[in-house]
Design an enzyme around this catalytic site. Structure first.
Site, PDB file in Angstrom:
ATOM      1  N   TYR B 131      -6.041-117.236  30.745  1.00  0.00           N
ATOM      2  CA  TYR B 131      -5.907-118.640  31.123  1.00  0.00           C
ATOM      3  C   TYR B 131      -7.032-119.423  30.456  1.00  0.00           C
ATOM      4  O   TYR B 131      -8.212-119.114  30.669  1.00  0.00           O
ATOM      5  CB  TYR B 131      -5.974-118.815  32.647  1.00  0.00           C
ATOM      6  CG  TYR B 131      -5.707-120.255  33.026  1.00  0.00           C
ATOM      7  CD1 TYR B 131      -4.407-120.720  33.122  1.00  0.00           C
ATOM      8  CD2 TYR B 131      -6.752-121.143  33.231  1.00  0.00           C
ATOM      9  CE1 TYR B 131      -4.139-122.050  33.424  1.00  0.00           C
ATOM     10  CE2 TYR B 131      -6.500-122.478  33.532  1.00  0.00           C
ATOM     11  CZ  TYR B 131      -5.191-122.917  33.627  1.00  0.00           C
ATOM     12  OH  TYR B 131      -4.934-124.236  33.911  1.00  0.00           O
ATOM     13  N   GLN B 193       0.650-122.858  38.661  1.00  0.00           N
ATOM     14  CA  GLN B 193       1.954-122.444  38.136  1.00  0.00           C
ATOM     15  C   GLN B 193       1.798-121.493  36.943  1.00  0.00           C
ATOM     16  O   GLN B 193       2.645-120.605  36.749  1.00  0.00           O
ATOM     17  CB  GLN B 193       2.838-123.653  37.790  1.00  0.00           C
ATOM     18  CG  GLN B 193       2.289-124.624  36.754  1.00  0.00           C
ATOM     19  CD  GLN B 193       1.399-125.706  37.350  1.00  0.00           C
ATOM     20  OE1 GLN B 193       0.832-125.540  38.441  1.00  0.00           O
ATOM     21  NE2 GLN B 193       1.244-126.807  36.639  1.00  0.00           N
ATOM     22  N   ASN B 216      -9.795-124.480  37.403  1.00  0.00           N
ATOM     23  CA  ASN B 216     -10.189-125.305  38.541  1.00  0.00           C
ATOM     24  C   ASN B 216      -9.909-124.573  39.861  1.00  0.00           C
ATOM     25  O   ASN B 216      -9.528-123.403  39.862  1.00  0.00           O
ATOM     26  CB  ASN B 216      -9.483-126.664  38.489  1.00  0.00           C
ATOM     27  CG  ASN B 216      -7.962-126.520  38.600  1.00  0.00           C
ATOM     28  OD1 ASN B 216      -7.454-125.504  39.081  1.00  0.00           O
ATOM     29  ND2 ASN B 216      -7.246-127.521  38.150  1.00  0.00           N
ATOM     30  N   SER B 240     -20.811-123.039  37.380  1.00  0.00           N
ATOM     31  CA  SER B 240     -21.751-122.383  36.476  1.00  0.00           C
ATOM     32  C   SER B 240     -23.196-122.549  36.952  1.00  0.00           C
ATOM     33  O   SER B 240     -23.516-123.491  37.664  1.00  0.00           O
ATOM     34  CB  SER B 240     -21.574-122.967  35.073  1.00  0.00           C
ATOM     35  OG  SER B 240     -22.252-122.193  34.117  1.00  0.00           O
ATOM     36  N   GLN B 262     -27.108-126.853  31.019  1.00  0.00           N
ATOM     37  CA  GLN B 262     -26.365-126.331  32.162  1.00  0.00           C
ATOM     38  C   GLN B 262     -25.822-127.477  33.024  1.00  0.00           C
ATOM     39  O   GLN B 262     -24.668-127.460  33.454  1.00  0.00           O
ATOM     40  CB  GLN B 262     -27.271-125.427  33.020  1.00  0.00           C
ATOM     41  CG  GLN B 262     -26.549-124.784  34.176  1.00  0.00           C
ATOM     42  CD  GLN B 262     -25.394-123.924  33.698  1.00  0.00           C
ATOM     43  OE1 GLN B 262     -25.459-123.290  32.665  1.00  0.00           O
ATOM     44  NE2 GLN B 262     -24.306-123.927  34.454  1.00  0.00           N
ATOM     45  N   HIS B 265     -22.444-129.356  32.398  1.00  0.00           N
ATOM     46  CA  HIS B 265     -21.133-128.722  32.627  1.00  0.00           C
ATOM     47  C   HIS B 265     -20.318-129.442  33.695  1.00  0.00           C
ATOM     48  O   HIS B 265     -19.116-129.630  33.554  1.00  0.00           O
ATOM     49  CB  HIS B 265     -21.303-127.260  33.047  1.00  0.00           C
ATOM     50  CG  HIS B 265     -21.389-126.321  31.894  1.00  0.00           C
ATOM     51  ND1 HIS B 265     -20.336-126.108  31.055  1.00  0.00           N
ATOM     52  CD2 HIS B 265     -22.405-125.542  31.440  1.00  0.00           C
ATOM     53  CE1 HIS B 265     -20.692-125.227  30.130  1.00  0.00           C
ATOM     54  NE2 HIS B 265     -21.943-124.873  30.331  1.00  0.00           N
ATOM     55  N   GLU B 329     -25.991-116.537  37.321  1.00  0.00           N
ATOM     56  CA  GLU B 329     -25.054-116.237  36.232  1.00  0.00           C
ATOM     57  C   GLU B 329     -25.827-116.099  34.910  1.00  0.00           C
ATOM     58  O   GLU B 329     -25.704-115.105  34.220  1.00  0.00           O
ATOM     59  CB  GLU B 329     -24.027-117.379  36.136  1.00  0.00           C
ATOM     60  CG  GLU B 329     -22.981-117.173  35.074  1.00  0.00           C
ATOM     61  CD  GLU B 329     -22.147-118.439  34.846  1.00  0.00           C
ATOM     62  OE1 GLU B 329     -22.567-119.533  35.294  1.00  0.00           O
ATOM     63  OE2 GLU B 329     -21.094-118.330  34.201  1.00  0.00           O
ATOM     64  N   HIS B 330     -26.623-117.119  34.572  1.00  0.00           N
ATOM     65  CA  HIS B 330     -27.465-117.075  33.380  1.00  0.00           C
ATOM     66  C   HIS B 330     -28.925-117.094  33.802  1.00  0.00           C
ATOM     67  O   HIS B 330     -29.290-117.783  34.749  1.00  0.00           O
ATOM     68  CB  HIS B 330     -27.249-118.314  32.494  1.00  0.00           C
ATOM     69  CG  HIS B 330     -25.832-118.558  32.106  1.00  0.00           C
ATOM     70  ND1 HIS B 330     -25.004-119.415  32.795  1.00  0.00           N
ATOM     71  CD2 HIS B 330     -25.086-118.054  31.097  1.00  0.00           C
ATOM     72  CE1 HIS B 330     -23.809-119.431  32.219  1.00  0.00           C
ATOM     73  NE2 HIS B 330     -23.818-118.615  31.196  1.00  0.00           N
ATOM     74  N   ASP B 363     -23.600-118.812  24.984  1.00  0.00           N
ATOM     75  CA  ASP B 363     -22.341-119.490  25.303  1.00  0.00           C
ATOM     76  C   ASP B 363     -21.376-119.439  24.126  1.00  0.00           C
ATOM     77  O   ASP B 363     -20.162-119.467  24.307  1.00  0.00           O
ATOM     78  CB  ASP B 363     -22.593-120.965  25.650  1.00  0.00           C
ATOM     79  CG  ASP B 363     -23.210-121.134  27.029  1.00  0.00           C
ATOM     80  OD1 ASP B 363     -23.131-120.183  27.830  1.00  0.00           O
ATOM     81  OD2 ASP B 363     -23.778-122.213  27.300  1.00  0.00           O
ATOM     82  N   GLU B 417      -9.515 -80.282  56.566  1.00  0.00           N
ATOM     83  CA  GLU B 417      -8.921 -81.619  56.709  1.00  0.00           C
ATOM     84  C   GLU B 417      -7.511 -81.537  57.274  1.00  0.00           C
ATOM     85  O   GLU B 417      -6.776 -82.532  57.245  1.00  0.00           O
ATOM     86  CB  GLU B 417      -8.935 -82.349  55.360  1.00  0.00           C
ATOM     87  CG  GLU B 417     -10.342 -82.680  54.880  1.00  0.00           C
ATOM     88  CD  GLU B 417     -10.347 -83.574  53.637  1.00  0.00           C
ATOM     89  OE1 GLU B 417      -9.275 -83.902  53.127  1.00  0.00           O
ATOM     90  OE2 GLU B 417     -11.456 -83.932  53.194  1.00  0.00           O
ATOM     91  N   HIS B 422      -1.795 -78.328  50.985  1.00  0.00           N
ATOM     92  CA  HIS B 422      -2.730 -78.405  49.862  1.00  0.00           C
ATOM     93  C   HIS B 422      -3.273 -77.014  49.533  1.00  0.00           C
ATOM     94  O   HIS B 422      -3.409 -76.647  48.369  1.00  0.00           O
ATOM     95  CB  HIS B 422      -3.892 -79.341  50.190  1.00  0.00           C
ATOM     96  CG  HIS B 422      -3.567 -80.791  50.060  1.00  0.00           C
ATOM     97  ND1 HIS B 422      -2.631 -81.414  50.837  1.00  0.00           N
ATOM     98  CD2 HIS B 422      -4.052 -81.745  49.218  1.00  0.00           C
ATOM     99  CE1 HIS B 422      -2.562 -82.710  50.490  1.00  0.00           C
ATOM    100  NE2 HIS B 422      -3.415 -82.920  49.514  1.00  0.00           N
TER     101      HIS B 422
END
Lengths: 443, 443
Positions: B131, B193, B216, B240, B262, B265, B329-330, B363, B417, B422
């Site tokens: 995506y 969708q 999003n 981010s 940063q 963003h 994250e960074h 990046d 068990e 088995h």
């Protein structure tokens, strides 16, 4: 209720467009559990230990002041495990350790371009929680399958939640196995309340970053719910599955014993036998009838076998294609050229090659992990391995020369994405930093 | 609205028990989206392409007969990308490919015990969906970050969904980047969708086994929903984040430019600066004020900075501890002894060492992946790497001798068990199979 396996219907030469119908799995719908599990999660999040005590009383019929297993209980368990089981556990431990050690990876440092070096590092997840289901028998092997890689990975905090038995105790074999792995933080908590305690933390139970282990529908629903909040989980779990690909070289009584060992797990176990030999299918059916009667769990096995599928196909290629389509958790290759067939398998959890590799070997002691993707998830998921207890961090070190090399491209790409400050961070360094040379400038 | 950064509050020497409050992230709650996203998923599952057409009309203001990008559109895009961008894309492609190639793993075959051999094999996930979000600017770099490892891994079917622009077209840079990667199945579908189409398949869009890519809140909510059904997803995505550890060796204008890159963003970007030097914190604040005014996205950056934190701590040890607690994250290490500090980082997505390694390098073009764990998930998750496009299958091959070696332990554990079938699968083979020796018996 014993089935007449001899009269069992063999599905002959199905068309490809029928496969998905034939191999359909029962749909597991967690929507109906969502409300009750959501309530338990919220309650434990808010009230901590008190809520755990309440749910343990409600579901396990016992009220604890403290649900932490004591050192005394662990020491006592060591005296209650018989020598044979002790020996078997230790052999299994050695083999599983051996195989999971072979999964260690070391990544090289890459010089991407002069002055730009990148590398990855695998780092243990600091805090992990293992859920070991209770029930009629102690799942000692599952504890080994989760505890061994957790310890090998180097996770600092490894805790166990497992439901208390009727007497409020944990089976000594579980405690003994935990002690072999040097895991001492064990809590007598089961169900969704255990998952909640590990995901959010309580006064007693530490919050962990990732939760592992199979469980009933409540446990699974709770794991899925916390996984979309903040806690990682191992795998979506479902009923256990075995598929066998067999030709005329297969031994009918071996194949029958494998199908039965899968079927005895539970009435929802999935059992599939695909063969190019109608005679083999028939003979396996006969063998099943003989063997099932001697089993203590024959009722469960028989029920599971009602949903089993015996499928006759034209050739090896179709067997392989059908199996890759089904993506079984366990796959036995009872065919003469099993190495060649193994090369073509792309969707399966764990594969057993040849007549002397029963699934039960992998369930307990061959060394491979038995926590595997079910429900077709083998198309995208791996079974548990060392990596699941680690995460990788990327590192990069640029010298000024390195930034000079890639900076102009960074700037162009950033501006194409309308991110001007990104370009600025490069430009400033190339312009203003001339007096501050990086000590690795020469790279 | 430009902030007075000089007057920005520096948090001085906070106690450890205040950290979690200071470093708190905004809670993302998907419950409110659950109903609408659930409806879209159900609808696309049932009505396929028709539902996709309806939602595209509703959300993207365009009605398509066909939403498949044509070969002509891709060919045309190749003529619309300017030479500079083409060159930058190609350099980025080479670097990212180089680094992700270094992530290939080969596992050895382990002889666990005589007659028992186990191994793992990494196998590409057959079908994956990427995506790529739309919006004001084309996220070309995200396409590279997902498409390169997908192709390197060897995924057979790689498809892209990306929302159409106002004119119903996809940005030429996206189509050109896809063509560089030899990805030709691109669909003009966005939002929940798109996730539904890839998870369930429609007449036009093939069902995939794993979905990758940021998006999003609707996209994220849809990914989480399909992930608890049957489709794997890459990572739970969130706003981010960048944290910087800086000492007196840091260059204030570099640090300011990184924080701003940063912050631009989005207004929900998280920006944290931790330092042992009050002077540095002050100077960075001043620099930010100078730089922000020149930025096209100054409004977004300024808003994001309102939630940023400048934290003064006593020593390096506390900086490291705080950052591992936050799990950014960074992470930029703008300290003189950055190699030593890097060794102590255990929770972060991607780490940038020294004064010449801005986040924007990673990046776009250093080679590391920029799809990384946010929201503290770096405690348990890795950023995207080659492994995410593959799964591992376990294999085991036992000879009769091998089964003789481990069989007794298997039987004891299985019986402990309560799984007698088995044990039976082992016993039968050891008893009855004497005339059928495995061809690898000698192993």
């Amino acid at each position: 209720m014993i089935l007449k396996y001899k009269k069992m219907k063999i599905i002959r030469f199905p068309e490809k467009d029928e496969w998905s119908k034939i191999l359909e799995r029962p749909v597991i719908n967690f929507d109906s559990l969502s409300a009750i599990v959501g309530d338990i999660l919220r309650d434990v999040k808010e009230r901590g230990d008190d809520a755990v005590r309440d749910y343990t009383e409600r579901f396990d019929n016992i009220r604890f002041d403290t649900f932490t297993v004591t050192d005394e209980e662990i020491a006592l368990a060591g005296t209650q495990v018989n020598k044979d089981l002790e020996k078997a556990l230790k052999m299994s431990l050695v083999n599983i350790t051996h195989f999971h050690e072979s999964q260690k990876t070391r990544f090289p440092v890459s010089q991407i371009t002069p002055g730009v070096r990148c590398w990855q590092k695998s780092i243990p997840i600091e805090k992990v929680g293992l859920y070991i289901p209770g029930g009629t028998a102690p799942l000692i092997s599952t504890l080994l399958m989760l505890g061994i890689p957790a310890k090998l990975a180097g996770c600092k905090e490894v805790i166990i939640c497992t439901p208390p038995g009727r007497n409020g105790e944990i089976h000594p074999a579980i405690l003994y196995a935990a002690s072999l792995l040097d895991i001492s933080r064990i809590f007598k908590i089961g169900g969704a309340q255990a998952i909640a305690a590990m995901a959010y933390g309580t006064e007693t139970v530490p919050k962990v970053y990732k939760i592992f282990g199979p469980g009933n529908q409540y446990v699974t629903a709770a794991k899925l719910k916390v996984s979309i909040e903040s806690t990682a989980i191992d795998l979506p779990a479902g009923p256990s599955e075995l598929a066998i690909i067999a030709d005329d070289s297969a031994v009918p009584d071996f194949v029958a014993s494998d199908l039965l060992s899968q079927a005895e797990h539970g009435i929802d176990s999935q059992v599939i036998l695909v063969s190019t030999s109608e005679k083999l299918l028939y003979n396996v059916g006969e063998e099943i009838e003989k063997q099932v009667e001697k089993l203590p769990r024959r009722k469960i096995a028989s029920e599971a076998l009602i949903n089993s599928k015996f499928i006759l196909v034209q050739d090896e290629e179709l067997m392989v294609e059908m199996i890759n389509d089904y993506a079984p958790e366990h796959l036995i290759l009872a065919v003469s050229n099993y190495n060649a067939v193994a090369e073509k398998i792309v969707n399966a959890g764990s594969v057993f090659l040849g007549n002397y590799s029963p699934e039960s070997a992998g369930d307990y002691a061959s060394g491979t992990n038995h926590v595997l993707p079910t429900n077709g998830n083998a198309k995208a998921y791996s079974g548990i391995n060392l990596d699941d207890f680690m995460k990788k961090i990327s590192f990069q070190e640029l010298t000024k020369y390195g930034l000079f090399n890639i900076g102009p491209s960074v700037k162009i790409l950033a501006e194409a994405e309308d991110l001007w400050a990104h370009g600025n961070a490069v430009e400033l360094r190339l312009k203003n930093g001339s007096s501050k040379l990086n000590k690795n400038e020469s790279i």
